[in-house]
Design an enzyme around this catalytic site. Structure first.
Site, PDB file in Angstrom:
ATOM      1  N   ARG A 134       4.778  -4.936  -5.648  1.00  0.00           N
ATOM      2  CA  ARG A 134       5.525  -4.170  -5.392  1.00  0.00           C
ATOM      3  C   ARG A 134       4.683  -2.815  -5.080  1.00  0.00           C
ATOM      4  O   ARG A 134       4.453  -2.085  -6.118  1.00  0.00           O
ATOM      5  CB  ARG A 134       6.651  -3.451  -6.261  1.00  0.00           C
ATOM      6  CG  ARG A 134       8.188  -3.752  -5.409  1.00  0.00           C
ATOM      7  CD  ARG A 134       9.185  -3.096  -6.172  1.00  0.00           C
ATOM      8  NE  ARG A 134       8.692  -2.542  -7.058  1.00  0.00           N
ATOM      9  CZ  ARG A 134       9.816  -2.146  -7.942  1.00  0.00           C
ATOM     10  NH1 ARG A 134      11.049  -2.366  -8.036  1.00  0.00           N
ATOM     11  NH2 ARG A 134       9.151  -1.238  -8.899  1.00  0.00           N
ATOM     12  N   LYS A 135       4.164  -2.419  -4.064  1.00  0.00           N
ATOM     13  CA  LYS A 135       3.165  -1.326  -3.795  1.00  0.00           C
ATOM     14  C   LYS A 135       3.782  -0.879  -2.528  1.00  0.00           C
ATOM     15  O   LYS A 135       4.099  -1.708  -1.576  1.00  0.00           O
ATOM     16  CB  LYS A 135       2.009  -2.122  -3.693  1.00  0.00           C
ATOM     17  CG  LYS A 135       0.881  -1.158  -4.046  1.00  0.00           C
ATOM     18  CD  LYS A 135      -0.305  -1.723  -3.668  1.00  0.00           C
ATOM     19  CE  LYS A 135      -1.060  -2.627  -4.884  1.00  0.00           C
ATOM     20  NZ  LYS A 135      -2.273  -3.267  -4.475  1.00  0.00           N
TER      21      LYS A 135
END
EC number: 3.6.4.12
Lengths: 616, 577
Positions: free
Chosen positions: B13-14
């Site tokens: 998750r970026k």
């Protein structure tokens, strides 16, 4: 470590084999030789002999001596496997009485001859070449040398080498050893040593640290009061200016990241069940979209330029301006000021650390004296310094702290004054610039408020929670559990020039790394990888097993990373967890005002790096 | 705001932040007043100077940020609502910056006055509703050449606590509704309500319309509307612009068997920005200029052919290649590194025993509870924090902050009472393998214990006391000269600003060098102090200079005696190479 040669002599007598001592010697040899395989040093020679052996093969055709391996450097895996297999199969044959015997076991007494053969082989191999010559002898017969005291003197002159005797007897005292024939010879030959076989075996399973020789990373002046503009214009000499303090110093790494063992990319080829790996070369190519097509076409490196980002703009600079992007910097350390140690926020330190010490090569006694006085003055006032630092010409400017530190030089350097033997140094670490600081406001942990500023009430059980939490912290209190802390002066140890003249794994006389300081631990990932690779070789290549059973993590490592609870009360903890009402949230929500720090941004390789990779 | 906030699996998750900040500045008489606390500058000029500084900072740290600037109650053009769009919300660029810096320079040099540039009158007040509507429009309108913003901020500057709407219940209710609407679009207000002792700012009206009505039992109930003094505008803007950068998010294991596990987030508090790392490759040939790409290729080292398949990774061991399967590798690391990221408390130690200055190896992180992954995390860590602070303890932690990183040992210390924030600082401690040996020093005659040495130490102490940094180290005092230079060259080239060739005299050039490099300027100030002492007429004032002279005399004396002795000193072999 310079060139060296190690000859292994293994007493292959019946008792050595039957008591399992040859097997022990082989365990050591496996480790020691695989270490050499790993290093692949062209100046690290080995050879190997079986003595008191029923087979004969040696340069002098002396019966009872069997040369398993003639001099080789660097040794390959295959040669290591051969040595191990040959010795093992001879041991097997001897136990099973399948050896052709020309003389009875008990009449084989040729250790002294083997020593001489090994010595002759050394001479003919290396002649007068300068290298460390050593012979490692594994035996359980300390008096198995037929020598008179006079002969020992002759032998001592004859042997231009050192001996490492590995005593394989069950129980021997030092008097037993040094009173024995072997002991007398060891005493007579300078640099020689005696170890017990079990001592060696424990040593190879214990944690070893590769010792990296200090490499100088900075050399320059430590100054206070210099004229920075004059330095740039090259019309200011700090050492001749009485408004400026200037000391010659040098820098070495103090802490440095170790990566895990890197895997390399190869080409896997399978032919008739045999897997082979071929080396590959990695290059970087440049491409752009072709004219009128969507296809990428190759372009030459010379026609590629960098367009630097400036907000929403990208700028390609003409080459004359591109040079101007860099500051003209010169190496040096300029002190900006001094501050109380406790005024320095620890979290501002952002880099690996370096030693800064008085330069005894380009400097002299004056530099050492002034440097030591500065360190002592700062320690007495409990100060640290802030300095502007440029490590090398045309490299970036950094702001750093200089933290004074005394380093216990142990036994190596002769005592100086009043019996103290401390070396004085600064530890340098980078500080953030304005652009590096990330200042944000976080919600408070105690006396919490909402975003608009309203107080949030504390939970009803907060007092009880705090009391139980206090017990939790106490149950893990390492200070109460008598764990040691390494004193500041012993945090770093001195490079011992004598201890490591050989790459042979031997117990270290000097390293006193016996503390149980829980924050001084080995790099577990590297230890684990090494353990697994050695075990892989042992199982798959030496024992020719088809399966690879991954070994357990050694207890020594496991213990280090297991929480050190004293007699903790599980009941209280359960109660605490219950009061806290901790619950895992299945679906997490994300705050819109946060971003994940991107790794890529930090790790974008520079153009030069890409180019360098391509050039390989 | 659908689709803007990505939800991928935690380890990946970026998300690409596209942050916008709209400056809304209400013109008033007060805004044009010269204030002593601003060194006799106008509030308005302070705000605009701050905006320029913010832009210069963001161009380096977050060049993808969007900024917009609007004045209201302004009769610059024919806008019936009195709104003047100085520049619309758009990605940072050199032109907007130049426009602003030119304006400030003109005002500074007296080529124009700010009153002329921003004509203001209360005759036609800008309705607040139109300002709110404008904000919403700026953030929601689609633009083909700009990605939509997923982090939306409004910086509202005013010193008028009672606009006409505050007397109109209907208007208040409409504004309140609008504010909630903006909140639904994730547009958040940061208020700069400027007041002073003489003219206090009453935040009742704004607090009422900006407070989020939805529910009373939440941590997020709208912006803090507390008034501020004009003198802290700059520091507040620079702090509030900062986007929180998450380094990691993982469980903190306090005791595994009793499932005593909470969630934490680690934030970046310091980094190491470098010049020239943000770029694209371009292909340049004759008149063509277009984007280029680099691609890594593997060639067979023996044949030189490009390899399309069959690449694999092995552990080199001397002349051996050892291949372990992914499953085998996972088994190898499982025992000490688990699968996902985690941190585990191993024990507690006295903070004084485990926080040092001499063994740093990495950048620190700031750790706070993460209630979004484990409920009760705040409660737990607040109590742990209190206890650790009271007992003066730090935690020793084992774990890894990313799924694919190697685990390591960390020290987690509660922030002290001087820190701005409450939370934990987390520093990695080096492995024994990472602690290098202290180099062997060539043994040398040592003067320690001699009268001469004692005198030098005394002199050094006297000198040190003249250069005491009372306030410690403030990063904001030092801009990175290398980065500043890089961006200045780009800026000047983009805007075709004149080269400073007109600087003729040496003084002018020195002045320029000093103004562009904080680090050199601070060093030069030290020298000025010593020179001032040398030129002082007071005996007391000359002290510092005398210490320097004596220090140097002793240095020279030792050096010259050393030279005489030198031939007799035979340096032993140097083991450091």
């Amino acid at each position: 470590m310079s060139a060296e040669s190690t000859s292994f002599i293994i007493d292959a007598s019946r008792s050595m084999v039957q008591d399992g001592n040859v097997a022990k010697a082989m365990a050591y040899l496996e480790y020691a030789l695989l270490e050499k395989v790993k290093r692949q040093r062209k100046t690290d020679w080995i050879s190997c002999y079986l003595s008191n052996c029923h087979n004969t093969k040696n340069s002098q055709d002396i019966p009872g001596i069997y040369q398993v391996q003639s001099f080789v450097a660097p040794i390959s895996t295959e040669q290591t496997l051969n040595i191990l297999r040959e010795v093992n199969s001879y041991s097997q044959d001897l136990v099973n009485d399948e050896v052709k015997k020309e003389i009875p076991d008990n009449e084989l007494q040729c250790m002294i001859q083997c020593l001489l053969v090994a010595s002759l082989d050394l001479k003919s191999q290396f002649n007068k070449r300068k290298l460390l010559r050593q012979i490692v002898i594994f035996t359980d017969d300390l008096n198995g040398l037929d020598l008179t005291p006079n002969e020992i003197v002759v032998l001592q002159e004859e042997l231009n080498l050192r001996l490492i005797l590995v005593d394989c007897c069950k129980e021997t005292s030092s008097e037993d050893i040094f009173g024995s024939k072997w002991g007398l010879l060891i005493k007579a030959i300078p640099g020689s040593k005696v170890y017990r076989i079990n001592e060696l075996l424990i040593d190879i399973t214990s944690l070893k640290f590769p010792i990296i020789k200090p490499v100088r990373v900075f050399s320059g002046e430590l100054r206070l009061g210099s004229d920075p503009i004059g330095l740039i214009r090259n019309n200011f000499d700090p050492s001749a200016d009485f408004k400026c303090l200037s000391i010659q110093v040098e820098g070495y790494p103090a802490t440095k990241h170790v990566p895990s063992l890197n895997r390399k990319t190869v080409l896997k080829k399978e032919e008739s069940g045999e897997v082979e790996y071929e080396p590959v070369k990695s290059i970087v190519e440049y491409e752009t979209l072709g004219y009128d097509t969507d296809k990428r076409i190759s372009i030459s490196q010379e026609s590629v330029a960098k367009a630097f980002r400036y907000g929403s703009d990208y700028v390609v600079l003409p080459s004359i301006l591109d040079e101007k992007r860099f500051l003209n910097t010169l190496p040096g350390l300029d002190v900006r000021g001094f501050l109380d140690r406790k005024k320095m926020q620890n979290y501002y330190l952002t880099s690996e650390s370096r030693f800064i010490l008085a330069d005894t090569k380009s400097g002299g006694i004056a530099d050492v004296t002034m440097f030591n006085a500065l360190v002592d003055a700062m320690l007495e006032y409990d100060k640290i310094a802030i300095a502007r630092f440029v490590a090398k010409r045309q490299t970036e400017v950094q702001m750093c702290i200089l933290c004074p530190l005394l380093v216990d030089s142990g036994v190596v350097v002769p005592n100086q004054v009043n019996g103290e033997n401390f070396q004085r140094t600064f530890i340098l670490s980078r500080l953030p610039f304005a652009e590096d600081e990330r200042v944000s406001d976080f919600p408070r942990l105690i006396n919490r408020t909402t975003t608009s500023g309203k107080a949030i009430s504390q939970g009803k059980d907060s007092e009880q929670i705090d009391a139980l939490m206090s017990q939790y912290v106490d149950s893990l209190d390492l200070d109460a559990q008598k764990y040691e802390t390494v004193p500041d002066t012993k945090y770093y140890s001195m490079l011992n020039p004598i201890a490591k003249e050989t790459s042979l794994p031997l117990p270290d006389d000097f390293e006193g790394e016996s503390t149980n300081d829980p924050s001084r631990i080995p790099a577990i990932h590297i230890r684990r990888q090494q353990q697994v690779l050695l075990e892989y070789i042992h199982q798959k290549l030496i024992n020719r097993s088809s399966e690879f059973q991954i070994p357990e993590l050694p207890d020594m490592l496991r213990d280090i990373i297991t929480p050190h609870f004293d007699s903790h009360s599980a009941k209280e903890q359960t109660e605490l967890v219950k009061l806290l009402a901790i619950k895992k949230v299945e679906k997490e929500s994300k705050r819109p005002d946060e971003v994940y720090e991107s790794d890529d941004e930090d790790n974008i390789p520079s153009f030069e790096e890409i180019m360098a990779k391509g050039a390989r | 705001m659908e689709g803007n906030i990505e939800e991928k699996s935690p380890s990946y998750r970026k998300y690409d932040a596209h942050e916008g900040i709209v400056f809304l500045i209400e013109l008033s008489e007060g805004m044009f007043q010269v204030l002593p606390e601003l060194n006799d500058r106008m509030q308005l000029v302070e705000i605009l100077t701050t905006l320029l500084e913010l832009m210069s900072q963001l161009i380096i740290t977050r060049p993808g940020t969007g900024l917009g600037c609007y004045f209201y109650n302004c009769f610059k053009n024919d806008d019936e609502n009195g709104i003047y769009e100085y520049f619309p919300l758009r990605d940072l660029n050199a032109r907007d910056m130049k426009q602003l810096s030119d304006l400030l320079e003109d005002v500074d040099c007296g080529r124009c006055t700010i009153q002329e540039f921003l004509p203001f009158s209360y005759d036609r007040r800008t309705p607040l509703e139109s300002i709110f509507e404008l904000t919403k429009l700026q953030y929601t309108q689609e633009s083909p050449d700009q990605k939509s913003f997923n982090n939306r901020k409004v910086f509202l500057f005013t010193d008028d606590d009672s606009p006409p709407e505050s007397f109109d219940p209907n208007a208040k209710s409409r504004l309140s509704h609008l504010a909630n609407d903006l909140n639904d679009y994730y547009i958040g207000f940061t208020t700069f309500f400027i007041g002073s002792n003489e003219r206090p700012f009453n935040d009742a009206f704004y607090s009422e319309i900006l407070r989020l009505s939805s529910n009373t039992d939440t941590e997020f109930d709208g912006p803090n509307t507390k008034p501020i003094s004009a003198s802290i505008i700059k520091s507040r803007v620079l702090r509030k612009q900062e986007i929180k950068r998450i380094l990691f998010q993982c469980p903190l294991i306090l005791q595994e068997s009793s499932s005593f596990i909470v969630g934490i987030k680690g934030y970046s508090i310091v980094s190491h920005e470098k010049a020239g790392v943000k770029y694209k490759l371009v292909y340049e040939k004759e008149d063509i200029r277009q984007e280029a790409f680099s691609r890594r290729k593997f060639l067979n080292a023996n044949t030189g052919e490009e390899i399309k398949e069959g690449l694999t990774k092995v552990f080199p061991y001397g002349d051996l290649n050892i291949a372990l399967s992914d499953e085998e590798l996972a088994t190898v690391t499982k025992d000490y590194a688990g699968e996902n990221s985690f941190l585990k408390i191993i024990g507690f130690r006295a903070t004084s025993k485990c926080t040092q200055y001499y063994n740093n190896i990495d950048k620190p992180a700031f750790v706070v509870p993460d209630e979004s992954s484990y409920e009760g995390s705040i409660r737990t860590l607040a109590s742990l924090f209190k206890n650790m602070r009271e007992k003066k303890k730090s935690a020793i932690i084992w774990g890894k902050t990313k799924t694919n990183s190697n685990p390591a040992m960390f020290i987690l210390s509660p922030s002290d009472s001087f820190s701005r924030n409450e939370g934990f600082y987390m520093r990695r401690i080096p492995f024994l393998d990472e602690i290098r040996k202290f180099p062997c020093i060539v043994p040398m005659e040592n003067l320690a214990g001699t009268a001469e040495y004692r005198r030098v130490k005394e002199l050094t102490k006297n000198i040190m006391s003249h250069f005491n940094l009372k306030n410690g180290y403030e990063p904001s005092e030092f801009k990175n000269p290398g980065i500043q230079r890089h961006f200045k060259v780009l800026h000047d080239y983009l805007l075709q600003t004149e080269d400073e060739a007109y600087l003729n005299t040496s003084e002018e050039k020195t002045e320029k060098l000093l103004s562009e490099d904080d680090s050199i300027r601070k060093i030069a100030q030290i020298r000025e102090k010593i020179i001032a002492s040398a030129e002082s007429n007071e005996p007391q004032g000359q002290k510092l200079s005398e210490y320097f002279i004596e220090w140097n005399e002793i240095y020279q004396k030792i050096k010259s005696s050393e030279l005489i002795d030198k031939p007799s000193i035979k340096k032993p072999r140097n083991w450091n190479g």
